[in-house]
Design an enzyme around this catalytic site. Structure first.
Site, PDB file in Angstrom:
ATOM      1  CE  LYS A  14      57.481  10.723  75.793  1.00 45.26           C
ATOM      2  NZ  LYS A  14      58.500  10.606  76.863  1.00 45.26           N
ATOM      3  NE  ARG A  89      56.842  15.962  78.624  1.00 44.72           N
ATOM      4  CZ  ARG A  89      57.468  15.453  77.577  1.00 44.72           C
ATOM      5  NH1 ARG A  89      56.904  15.475  76.398  1.00 44.72           N
ATOM      6  NH2 ARG A  89      58.657  14.912  77.706  1.00 44.72           N
ATOM      7  NE  ARG A 128      67.565  12.363  74.263  1.00 48.36           N
ATOM      8  CZ  ARG A 128      66.276  12.515  74.617  1.00 48.36           C
ATOM      9  NH1 ARG A 128      65.336  11.819  73.989  1.00 48.36           N
ATOM     10  NH2 ARG A 128      65.927  13.345  75.558  1.00 48.36           N
ATOM     11  NE  ARG A 134      66.351  16.685  73.687  1.00 51.92           N
ATOM     12  CZ  ARG A 134      65.277  15.917  73.840  1.00 51.92           C
ATOM     13  NH1 ARG A 134      64.930  15.084  72.871  1.00 51.92           N
ATOM     14  NH2 ARG A 134      64.563  15.989  74.940  1.00 51.92           N
ATOM     15  NE  ARG A 146      63.618  16.172  80.222  1.00 52.95           N
ATOM     16  CZ  ARG A 146      64.028  15.515  79.157  1.00 52.95           C
ATOM     17  NH1 ARG A 146      65.280  15.299  78.939  1.00 52.95           N
ATOM     18  NH2 ARG A 146      63.149  15.058  78.292  1.00 52.95           N
TER      19      ARG A 146
HETATM   20  P1  B4P Z   1      63.661   8.842  73.073  1.00 52.51           P
HETATM   21  O1  B4P Z   1      62.888   8.039  72.119  1.00 52.51           O
HETATM   22  O2  B4P Z   1      64.376  10.042  72.497  1.00 52.51           O
HETATM   23  O3  B4P Z   1      62.832   9.310  74.349  1.00 52.51           O
HETATM   24  P2  B4P Z   1      61.544  10.219  74.558  1.00 52.51           P
HETATM   25  O4  B4P Z   1      60.694   9.426  75.484  1.00 52.51           O
HETATM   26  O5  B4P Z   1      60.925  10.621  73.266  1.00 52.51           O
HETATM   27  O6  B4P Z   1      62.213  11.533  75.213  1.00 52.51           O
HETATM   28  P3  B4P Z   1      61.800  12.901  75.870  1.00 52.51           P
HETATM   29  O7  B4P Z   1      60.646  12.677  76.792  1.00 52.51           O
HETATM   30  O8  B4P Z   1      63.093  13.364  76.424  1.00 52.51           O
HETATM   31  O9  B4P Z   1      61.483  14.017  74.838  1.00 52.51           O
HETATM   32  P4  B4P Z   1      60.495  15.213  74.459  1.00 52.51           P
HETATM   33  O10 B4P Z   1      61.089  15.681  73.208  1.00 52.51           O
HETATM   34  O11 B4P Z   1      59.087  14.745  74.426  1.00 52.51           O
HETATM   35  O12 B4P Z   1      64.721   7.866  73.747  1.00 52.51           O
HETATM   36  C1  B4P Z   1      65.714   8.326  74.624  1.00 52.51           C
HETATM   37  C2  B4P Z   1      67.063   7.686  74.323  1.00 52.51           C
HETATM   38  O13 B4P Z   1      66.993   6.275  74.545  1.00 52.51           O
HETATM   39  C3  B4P Z   1      67.518   7.843  72.863  1.00 52.51           C
HETATM   40  O14 B4P Z   1      68.893   8.101  72.853  1.00 52.51           O
HETATM   41  C4  B4P Z   1      67.223   6.491  72.229  1.00 52.51           C
HETATM   42  O15 B4P Z   1      68.108   6.184  71.184  1.00 52.51           O
HETATM   43  C5  B4P Z   1      67.410   5.553  73.398  1.00 52.51           C
HETATM   44  N1  B4P Z   1      66.545   4.369  73.328  1.00 52.51           N
HETATM   45  C6  B4P Z   1      65.256   4.330  72.883  1.00 52.51           C
HETATM   46  N2  B4P Z   1      64.768   3.070  72.970  1.00 52.51           N
HETATM   47  C7  B4P Z   1      65.780   2.314  73.525  1.00 52.51           C
HETATM   48  C8  B4P Z   1      65.897   0.918  73.877  1.00 52.51           C
HETATM   49  N3  B4P Z   1      64.887   0.065  73.687  1.00 52.51           N
HETATM   50  N4  B4P Z   1      67.042   0.507  74.426  1.00 52.51           N
HETATM   51  C9  B4P Z   1      68.090   1.358  74.620  1.00 52.51           C
HETATM   52  N5  B4P Z   1      68.055   2.685  74.289  1.00 52.51           N
HETATM   53  C10 B4P Z   1      66.912   3.137  73.747  1.00 52.51           C
HETATM   54  O16 B4P Z   1      60.556  16.392  75.579  1.00 52.51           O
HETATM   55  C11 B4P Z   1      61.603  17.359  75.743  1.00 52.51           C
HETATM   56  C12 B4P Z   1      61.170  18.571  76.613  1.00 52.51           C
HETATM   57  O17 B4P Z   1      60.227  19.412  75.859  1.00 52.51           O
HETATM   58  C13 B4P Z   1      60.393  18.275  77.915  1.00 52.51           C
HETATM   59  O18 B4P Z   1      61.251  18.004  79.015  1.00 52.51           O
HETATM   60  C14 B4P Z   1      59.577  19.577  78.127  1.00 52.51           C
HETATM   61  O19 B4P Z   1      60.339  20.612  78.722  1.00 52.51           O
HETATM   62  C15 B4P Z   1      59.214  19.996  76.706  1.00 52.51           C
HETATM   63  N6  B4P Z   1      57.880  19.480  76.309  1.00 52.51           N
HETATM   64  C16 B4P Z   1      57.640  18.566  75.333  1.00 52.51           C
HETATM   65  N7  B4P Z   1      56.315  18.310  75.238  1.00 52.51           N
HETATM   66  C17 B4P Z   1      55.699  19.076  76.186  1.00 52.51           C
HETATM   67  C18 B4P Z   1      54.352  19.207  76.608  1.00 52.51           C
HETATM   68  N8  B4P Z   1      53.350  18.516  76.049  1.00 52.51           N
HETATM   69  N9  B4P Z   1      54.059  20.072  77.638  1.00 52.51           N
HETATM   70  C19 B4P Z   1      55.045  20.783  78.226  1.00 52.51           C
HETATM   71  N10 B4P Z   1      56.348  20.693  77.875  1.00 52.51           N
HETATM   72  C20 B4P Z   1      56.690  19.832  76.865  1.00 52.51           C
END
Ligand code: B4P
Length: 192
Positions: A14, A89, A128, A134, A146
């Site tokens: 995302k 979420r 990552r 993190r 998670r």
């Molecule tokens: P990302 O792009 O970093 O993944 P994400 O889905 O954004 O991650 P996440 O859900 O962990 O984060 P958030 O900050 O929202 O990709 C992951 C990895 O894969 C990276 O290393 C990237 O380089 C790699 N990658 C991407 N695309 C790829 C591909 N095509 N092929 C290979 N590799 C690839 O959440 C963090 C925490 O914050 C949550 O657990 C929660 O505790 C809190 N939080 C956030 N929002 C909240 C909400 N609305 N309500 C309650 N808690 C919340």
């Protein structure tokens, strides 16, 4: 306004895809994960409270994130649209977002749902974790927690928007550019 939710499990890409989409479509990027990490860095009371949940792989309480999103919407009155990344979420967050947008005479245009295999998700997050610093990336047990929280608390958000026929599923396996093309194609269908 043209508003998008980028939806999917932790590690589905995302954050990665949001950066490219906001640039291409000139949207304001609202990532609750980024906003929470910023608060933590500044050591605000909100940031310190949120960290306790994030470190355990749990969700931060609804009222905290809804308040953050409400302020961010008010801070961007001229926005052409918003890209919501990692929010909503929970169903309570989705209902709150729908109401906030309604007050602005707007709504969610499309929910783009990134689907990625379970083992690939863990692999990406472990990878990552080697560079991100993190705390929630550091441990495979937290990552599995998670994914479990996602299934129980976040997946029902997709059902909420499916009732309004807003959800489009995207294959989230493949290269970053391939996935970006798939997402862009769906957005362009909606814009035209
Ligand atoms: P990302 O792009 O970093 O993944 P994400 O889905 O954004 O991650 P996440 O859900 O962990 O984060 P958030 O900050 O929202 O990709 C992951 C990895 O894969 C990276 O290393 C990237 O380089 C790699 N990658 C991407 N695309 C790829 C591909 N095509 N092929 C290979 N590799 C690839 O959440 C963090 C925490 O914050 C949550 O657990 C929660 O505790 C809190 N939080 C956030 N929002 C909240 C909400 N609305 N309500 C309650 N808690 C919340």
């Amino acid at each position: 306004m043209f508003n998008i939710i980028l939806f999917g499990p932790p590690g589905s890409g995302k954050g990665t895809q949001s950066e490219k989409l906001v640039e291409k479509y000139e949207l304001v990027h609202l990532s609750t994960g980024d906003l929470l990490r910023k608060e933590r860095k500044l050591r605000t009371p909100l940031g310190l409270e949120a960290q306790q949940f994030i470190d355990k792989g749990q969700l931060v309480p609804d009222e905290v994130v809804i308040g953050m999103i409400s302020s961010a919407l008010d801070e961007n009155p001229q926005a052409r649209g918003f890209l919501f990344d990692g929010f909503p979420r929970t169903v309570a967050q989705a209902e709150a977002l729908d109401k906030l947008l309604e007050l602005k005479k707007s709504e969610i245009a499309i929910v783009l749902f990134l689907e990625v295999d379970a083992e690939e998700l863990i692999k990406r997050l472990v990878h990552r974790g080697k560079t991100s610093g993190r705390t929630d990336d550091a441990d495979e047990n937290i990552q599995r927690k998670r994914q479990e929280v996602y299934k129980n608390e976040t997946l029902p958000v997709a059902a909420h928007y499916a009732r309004f026929k807003k959800v489009v599923t995207i294959d989230g396996m493949g290269s970053i550019d391939e996935i970006f093309s798939r997402l862009s194609a769906q957005i362009e269908k909606k814009i035209r």
